[in-house]
Design a protein around this motif. Sequence first.
Motif, PDB file in Angstrom:
ATOM      1  N   ASN A  94       0.739  -1.249  -0.219  1.00  0.00           N
ATOM      2  CA  ASN A  94       0.088  -0.203   0.078  1.00  0.00           C
ATOM      3  C   ASN A  94       0.804   1.301  -0.189  1.00  0.00           C
ATOM      4  O   ASN A  94       0.438   2.263  -0.425  1.00  0.00           O
ATOM      5  N   PHE A  95       2.131   1.126   0.596  1.00  0.00           N
ATOM      6  CA  PHE A  95       2.782   2.353   0.731  1.00  0.00           C
ATOM      7  C   PHE A  95       3.837   2.770  -0.482  1.00  0.00           C
ATOM      8  O   PHE A  95       3.921   3.599  -0.919  1.00  0.00           O
ATOM      9  N   LEU A 110      13.530   7.792  -2.911  1.00  0.00           N
ATOM     10  CA  LEU A 110      11.819   8.348  -2.862  1.00  0.00           C
ATOM     11  C   LEU A 110      11.432   8.181  -1.507  1.00  0.00           C
ATOM     12  O   LEU A 110      11.027   9.470  -0.871  1.00  0.00           O
ATOM     13  N   ILE A 111      11.660   7.299  -0.791  1.00  0.00           N
ATOM     14  CA  ILE A 111      11.334   7.012   0.558  1.00  0.00           C
ATOM     15  C   ILE A 111      11.944   7.925   1.573  1.00  0.00           C
ATOM     16  O   ILE A 111      11.322   8.603   2.493  1.00  0.00           O
ATOM     17  N   GLN A 112      13.363   8.176   1.598  1.00  0.00           N
ATOM     18  CA  GLN A 112      14.074   8.962   2.144  1.00  0.00           C
ATOM     19  C   GLN A 112      13.777  10.520   2.076  1.00  0.00           C
ATOM     20  O   GLN A 112      13.706  11.354   3.080  1.00  0.00           O
ATOM     21  N   GLY A 113      13.130  10.942   0.913  1.00  0.00           N
ATOM     22  CA  GLY A 113      12.826  12.261   0.546  1.00  0.00           C
ATOM     23  C   GLY A 113      11.581  12.578   1.221  1.00  0.00           C
ATOM     24  O   GLY A 113      11.018  13.640   1.413  1.00  0.00           O
ATOM     25  N   ILE A 116       7.582  11.092   6.477  1.00  0.00           N
ATOM     26  CA  ILE A 116       6.096  10.431   7.057  1.00  0.00           C
ATOM     27  C   ILE A 116       6.234   9.172   6.426  1.00  0.00           C
ATOM     28  O   ILE A 116       5.832   8.212   6.928  1.00  0.00           O
ATOM     29  N   LEU A 117       6.502   9.068   5.026  1.00  0.00           N
ATOM     30  CA  LEU A 117       6.466   7.713   4.244  1.00  0.00           C
ATOM     31  C   LEU A 117       7.345   6.804   4.783  1.00  0.00           C
ATOM     32  O   LEU A 117       7.119   5.460   4.986  1.00  0.00           O
ATOM     33  N   LYS A 118       8.558   7.232   5.117  1.00  0.00           N
ATOM     34  CA  LYS A 118       9.520   6.371   5.652  1.00  0.00           C
ATOM     35  C   LYS A 118       9.231   6.023   7.086  1.00  0.00           C
ATOM     36  O   LYS A 118       9.369   4.782   7.579  1.00  0.00           O
ATOM     37  N   LEU A 122       8.708   1.893   8.041  1.00  0.00           N
ATOM     38  CA  LEU A 122       9.460   1.380   9.127  1.00  0.00           C
ATOM     39  C   LEU A 122       8.598   0.802  10.221  1.00  0.00           C
ATOM     40  O   LEU A 122       8.730  -0.213  10.899  1.00  0.00           O
ATOM     41  N   ASN A 123       7.444   1.751  10.622  1.00  0.00           N
ATOM     42  CA  ASN A 123       6.368   1.186  11.523  1.00  0.00           C
ATOM     43  C   ASN A 123       5.691  -0.035  10.938  1.00  0.00           C
ATOM     44  O   ASN A 123       5.612  -0.982  11.783  1.00  0.00           O
TER      45      ASN A 123
END
Length: 141
Positions: A94-95, A110-113, A116-118, A122-123
Amino acid sequence: MVIRSTEVIEAVSILSEQSGLQASMSQSLKGGLITGGVASFAALLLGPAGFALGGTVGGILATFVTKDKFVPVSQVLCEMEPRQKEMLYQSLNNFVTSLDATDAMQLVALIQGNEILKRNILNALTAFMRDNMNYHVYNSW
């Protein structure tokens, strides 16, 4: 664009390594029991001050007993069975479905940028490892 499951797992592995995620199966409980046991014993001998002294000594002892029992989450991800990797991919899908990346390195960038997504990824990884693999995950983020 559809991102292959192997690329997602590799990207999550890189992110977990960069974040310093560590996993343990049962060392937390062992450390807590050692600390609590020493603190209780010291309290019996020394009274209320024994809790402080015993907790300190027990914590130090627990540190040495459980030392090197934690493994990086990236190592756990590499050693997972294909079925578990597919389950993890499904929980993270989903992410990453809306991201336009062709390989793991683009996906990591993209995730590092997006902080919130990162954090969400990780959660989700931490929850997956706790719920499906019985690992305790510790982080430094």
